[in-house]
Design a protein around this motif. Structure first.
Motif, PDB file in Angstrom:
ATOM      1  N   UNK A   1       8.112  -6.720 -19.703  1.00 59.73           N
ATOM      2  CA  UNK A   1       9.304  -7.504 -19.195  1.00 59.73           C
ATOM      3  C   UNK A   1       8.824  -8.915 -19.348  1.00 59.73           C
ATOM      4  N   UNK A   2       9.773  -9.451 -20.212  1.00 63.05           N
ATOM      5  CA  UNK A   2       9.561 -10.849 -20.954  1.00 63.05           C
ATOM      6  C   UNK A   2      10.345 -12.116 -20.016  1.00 63.05           C
ATOM      7  N   UNK A   3      10.868 -11.724 -18.545  1.00 60.18           N
ATOM      8  CA  UNK A   3      11.560 -12.782 -17.997  1.00 60.18           C
ATOM      9  C   UNK A   3      10.661 -13.743 -17.122  1.00 60.18           C
ATOM     10  N   UNK A   4       9.490 -13.470 -16.854  1.00 59.58           N
ATOM     11  CA  UNK A   4       8.576 -14.354 -16.141  1.00 59.58           C
ATOM     12  C   UNK A   4       8.449 -15.657 -16.681  1.00 59.58           C
ATOM     13  N   UNK A   5       8.784 -15.816 -18.191  1.00 63.32           N
ATOM     14  CA  UNK A   5       8.543 -16.960 -18.824  1.00 63.32           C
ATOM     15  C   UNK A   5       9.909 -17.415 -19.159  1.00 63.32           C
ATOM     16  N   UNK A   6      10.715 -17.139 -18.809  1.00 60.32           N
ATOM     17  CA  UNK A   6      12.179 -17.465 -19.494  1.00 60.32           C
ATOM     18  C   UNK A   6      12.271 -19.261 -19.383  1.00 60.32           C
TER      19      UNK A   6
ATOM     20  N   UNK B   1      12.437  -2.655 -14.417  1.00 61.38           N
ATOM     21  CA  UNK B   1      11.779  -3.588 -13.698  1.00 61.38           C
ATOM     22  C   UNK B   1      11.142  -3.438 -12.291  1.00 61.38           C
ATOM     23  N   UNK B   2      11.921  -2.409 -11.652  1.00 56.60           N
ATOM     24  CA  UNK B   2      11.895  -2.272 -10.175  1.00 56.60           C
ATOM     25  C   UNK B   2      10.904  -1.333  -9.685  1.00 56.60           C
TER      26      UNK B   2
ATOM     27  N   UNK C   1       7.241   0.537  -5.852  1.00 55.85           N
ATOM     28  CA  UNK C   1       8.423   0.014  -5.951  1.00 55.85           C
ATOM     29  C   UNK C   1       8.396  -1.770  -5.904  1.00 55.85           C
ATOM     30  N   UNK C   2       9.176  -2.349  -6.044  1.00 59.78           N
ATOM     31  CA  UNK C   2       9.305  -3.561  -6.117  1.00 59.78           C
ATOM     32  C   UNK C   2       8.943  -4.238  -5.076  1.00 59.78           C
ATOM     33  N   UNK C   3       9.101  -3.624  -3.830  1.00 60.70           N
ATOM     34  CA  UNK C   3       8.742  -4.371  -2.549  1.00 60.70           C
ATOM     35  C   UNK C   3       7.404  -4.100  -2.145  1.00 60.70           C
TER      36      UNK C   3
ATOM     37  N   UNK D   1      15.382   3.848  -8.343  1.00 66.39           N
ATOM     38  CA  UNK D   1      14.895   2.334  -8.180  1.00 66.39           C
ATOM     39  C   UNK D   1      15.280   1.447  -9.380  1.00 66.39           C
ATOM     40  N   UNK D   2      16.016   1.969 -10.393  1.00 66.26           N
ATOM     41  CA  UNK D   2      16.383   1.201 -11.528  1.00 66.26           C
ATOM     42  C   UNK D   2      17.003  -0.257 -11.088  1.00 66.26           C
ATOM     43  N   UNK D   3      18.100   0.139 -10.212  1.00 67.30           N
ATOM     44  CA  UNK D   3      18.883  -1.165  -9.895  1.00 67.30           C
ATOM     45  C   UNK D   3      18.578  -1.589  -8.654  1.00 67.30           C
ATOM     46  N   UNK D   4      17.312  -1.524  -8.145  1.00 63.96           N
ATOM     47  CA  UNK D   4      17.252  -1.733  -6.733  1.00 63.96           C
ATOM     48  C   UNK D   4      16.600  -3.030  -6.493  1.00 63.96           C
ATOM     49  N   UNK D   5      16.393  -3.994  -7.479  1.00 57.07           N
ATOM     50  CA  UNK D   5      15.719  -5.069  -7.229  1.00 57.07           C
ATOM     51  C   UNK D   5      16.520  -6.175  -8.160  1.00 57.07           C
ATOM     52  N   UNK D   6      16.165  -7.377  -7.695  1.00 58.53           N
ATOM     53  CA  UNK D   6      16.511  -8.377  -8.633  1.00 58.53           C
ATOM     54  C   UNK D   6      15.687  -8.707  -9.884  1.00 58.53           C
ATOM     55  N   UNK D   7      16.003  -8.320 -11.136  1.00 64.60           N
ATOM     56  CA  UNK D   7      15.242  -8.556 -12.227  1.00 64.60           C
ATOM     57  C   UNK D   7      14.856  -9.761 -12.767  1.00 64.60           C
ATOM     58  N   UNK D   8      15.712 -11.055 -12.370  1.00 60.48           N
ATOM     59  CA  UNK D   8      15.424 -12.189 -12.381  1.00 60.48           C
ATOM     60  C   UNK D   8      15.270 -12.675 -13.916  1.00 60.48           C
ATOM     61  N   UNK D   9      16.592 -12.052 -14.640  1.00 63.41           N
ATOM     62  CA  UNK D   9      16.716 -12.383 -15.949  1.00 63.41           C
ATOM     63  C   UNK D   9      17.427 -13.583 -16.371  1.00 63.41           C
ATOM     64  N   UNK D  10      17.375 -14.845 -15.503  1.00 62.85           N
ATOM     65  CA  UNK D  10      17.886 -15.827 -15.994  1.00 62.85           C
ATOM     66  C   UNK D  10      16.892 -16.593 -16.338  1.00 62.85           C
ATOM     67  N   UNK D  11      17.220 -17.845 -16.868  1.00 63.83           N
ATOM     68  CA  UNK D  11      16.198 -18.741 -17.601  1.00 63.83           C
ATOM     69  C   UNK D  11      15.820 -20.023 -16.939  1.00 63.83           C
ATOM     70  N   UNK D  12      15.511 -19.772 -15.637  1.00 60.84           N
ATOM     71  CA  UNK D  12      15.014 -20.510 -14.976  1.00 60.84           C
ATOM     72  C   UNK D  12      13.968 -19.997 -13.851  1.00 60.84           C
ATOM     73  N   UNK D  13      12.934 -20.570 -13.656  1.00 59.33           N
ATOM     74  CA  UNK D  13      11.837 -19.737 -12.661  1.00 59.33           C
ATOM     75  C   UNK D  13      12.292 -19.591 -11.203  1.00 59.33           C
ATOM     76  N   UNK D  14      13.223 -20.463 -10.981  1.00 58.86           N
ATOM     77  CA  UNK D  14      13.929 -20.320  -9.567  1.00 58.86           C
ATOM     78  C   UNK D  14      14.712 -18.884  -9.536  1.00 58.86           C
TER      79      UNK D  14
END
Length: 586
Positions: free
Chosen positions: A55-60, A150-151, A206-208, A227-240
């Motif tokens: 998963x590469x979203x953590x450093x977006x 990712x979930x 699981x993500x929780x 579980x595939x869509x059970x969490x927010x994958x946070x694929x935006x370009x901000x750490x928030x």
């Protein structure tokens, strides 16, 4: 529980079986049925591959791409300030610099060359910004649905058995992380000669943080799909966490009180008046504002909606018109919310879970009545008595009625909250409970925790409001009869489950637990209670009769699924004292 072996097969497997008939000694092999078979390009193979992708979203906030990540350490210039990013915790440093000023243009420049890690775990050296942008263009955009999952994750290590063409085990491959798993699945999909089986059971996380044990291919496929869509994958370009739903926003608001750190209304800066005021969002959509100057409490309402323009927080506090507005949520982080509206209106709220609620008689009464309470600590004249109150919650009602639930039965008593010389006191009167029936002076008062003192006596109570996870625990416990299949303690690491083999355990709706010896047909009764306290816990209080008395404890739930529950008991140093596994009795 027996270890089950299910087979990951290739299409070539059946051809190899036909060839084996030419051997002098005939070996008969019964292939698994369709529900047990996984072959290259099958659904389950694809699901495992997607789960093991990087998963590469953590450093977006650095690379603006969820399909790749930057290998650390990396040097960047943030608004002209050069910093070295050594760990993922340093991403917060970038965010802090970005948020230092509200109206500046934030910039981030990477010092090249850097190493990029792709979703397939391959490394690529990137010499400059142009090469990086070319790679980023191959990724999907912000919050677009991608094929990594990712979930849910595997709990490592896991193992595969590798077979020869005669279906004899020739090797066992241990997998320690996602990269190794992804590469192994690639071999299964690409090599026509590889025959392998996944060794069950395996544990999924699981993500929780809740774990589930699966025992075959069908269960594994279903739990990954669920579980595939059970969490927010946070694929935006901000750490928030800016991409959120109404439910996640509501859940964040009610989790803790919020401190007002900045407020501008109609272009007037009101910080001198409201800084460190506390906004509390209650689950019944009541908003409470605590004035930092006078400590007065003002009540109103709150509601959230998701509109084409974004999330809206509608505050309506009639005696606090500076807060009353339909505010747009323009930044949402785990610890901060920024609200704005036209004409320069702005509020910045910082989460403060440690913020104490105003200690008033009215607040104490209201808080006690919201949810049941658990006696976490009770010391009377230097002697710890809280073990007596394991799995026996206190429930406070209107009209000064209090009930303590023991073995599924409610014992009634009375309580009063008094204000004497600016001191708030809780008086409890329950028959045969002398260690509770004291004039308890409240020394610490929070939403979910209250501490009391009385001369040499101390008590701490924590609130037991239900949530989704505790509801799942309760439903699972009540659905079956249970048996002990594992019991170990610090003095004997050998499985002593045979001492409990004939015990049939039932968790009753009322909080009563019944344990029947199937040989003697005698039944011991007690109490049970599940709750959250830095993790999920199951309290059991049983009669002092061997061997059921060994189950009396505050057990941490380390794994729970529909037919299996694993519990551990830790001491104050975090060391495991006992370990128990309960399984559904068939």
């Amino acid at each position: 529980m027996k270890t089950k072996m299910k087979t990951l097969l290739l299409f070539a497997f059946f051809a190899l079986l036909l060839c084996s008939s030419c051997q002098e000694e005939k070996v008969e092999i019964t292939p698994p049925n369709d529900s047990e078979t996984l072959v290259a390009k099958s659904e389950l193979t694809s699901l495992i591959s997607a789960t093991s992708k990087r998963d590469g979203s953590i450093d977006n906030i650095i690379d603006k791409a969820s399909c790749l990540s930057v290998e650390l350490p990396v040097t960047v210039k943030v608004n002209g300030l050069e910093i070295i990013i050594d760990s993922t915790d340093d991403f917060k440093v970038i965010e802090t610099i970005f948020n230092e000023f509200e109206n500046d243009d934030d910039t981030l420049d990477i010092i090249f060359p850097i190493t990029i890690i792709l979703s397939n775990h391959q490394d690529i050296v990137i010499p400059n910004q142009v090469a990086l942008e070319s790679l980023v263009e191959e990724c999907l955009g912000e919050n677009e649905e991608d094929d990594d999952i990712e979930c849910i994750d595997f709990q490592y290590p896991i193992a595969f058995s590798v077979f020869n063409t005669e279906f004899q085990i020739i090797d066992t491959v241990t997998i320690e992380d996602d990269k190794q798993l992804f590469m192994f699945i690639q071999r299964i999909e690409n090599e026509g000669s590889l025959l392998a089986s996944l060794n069950f059971p395996v544990t999924m996380v699981l993500a929780n943080g809740i774990t589930r044990t699966v025992n075959n291919n069908q269960e594994l496929s279903q739990i990954i799909k669920d579980a595939k869509n059970s969490c927010d994958e946070d694929d935006d370009n901000d750490i928030d966490d800016d991409d959120f739903t109404k439910d996640s926003l509501d859940s964040l608001l009610v989790k803790c009180p919020w401190l007002v750190k900045d407020i501008i209304r109609n272009q007037d800066n009101l910080n001198n008046q409201y800084r460190n005021a506390v906004l509390t969002f209650k689950e019944n959509n009541v908003a409470v504002l605590r004035d930092p100057q006078s400590t007065n409490l003002t009540e109103g309402t709150w509601a959230t909606t998701i509109t084409p323009d974004g999330a809206v927080l509608d505050l309506n506090i009639s005696n606090a018109p500076d807060f009353t507005l339909k505010w747009l949520v323009y930044e949402l982080g785990p610890d901060r919310i920024k609200l704005y509206q036209d004409d320069g209106n702005k509020i910045i709220l910082n989460k403060n879970c440690d913020s104490t609620v105003d200690l008033t008689k009215e607040n104490v009464i209201g808080n006690l009545r919201e949810c049941p309470w658990r006696v976490q600590l009770l010391s009377v004249n230097g002697q710890r008595n809280d073990s007596i109150y394991i799995a026996t919650p206190l429930i406070f009602f209107d009209n000064n009625l209090v009930k303590i639930r023991v073995e599924g039965e409610n014992i009634e008593g009375n309580y009063q909250v008094l204000e004497i010389n600016n001191d708030i006191i809780l008086k409890v009167d329950i028959e045969n409970r002398p260690d509770l029936n004291l004039d308890w002076h409240i020394t610490r008062f929070e939403n979910s925790l209250i501490k009391f003192e009385n001369d040499n006596n101390n008590m701490t109570m924590t609130r037991l409001c239900p949530d989704q996870d505790t509801d799942f625990v309760n439903t699972t416990l009540k659905a079956n009869s249970w048996e002990v299949t594992l019991y170990t303690d610090i003095s004997n690491s050998q499985n002593q489950a045979q001492d409990y083999a004939m015990l049939d355990i039932k968790f009753i709706e009322t909080g009563r637990i019944e344990i029947t010896n199937l040989n003697s047909q005698t039944t011991n009764i007690g109490s049970w209670l599940s709750y959250r306290n830095d993790g999920l816990f199951l309290d059991m209080q049983l009669e002092n009769v061997v061997p059921v008395n060994e189950l009396t404890a505050r057990w941490k739930i380390v794994e729970i699924e529909s037919e299996r529950i694993e519990l551990k008991l830790f001491n104050n140093q975090g060391e495991i004292q006992k370990n128990i596994v309960l399984e559904k009795r068939i």
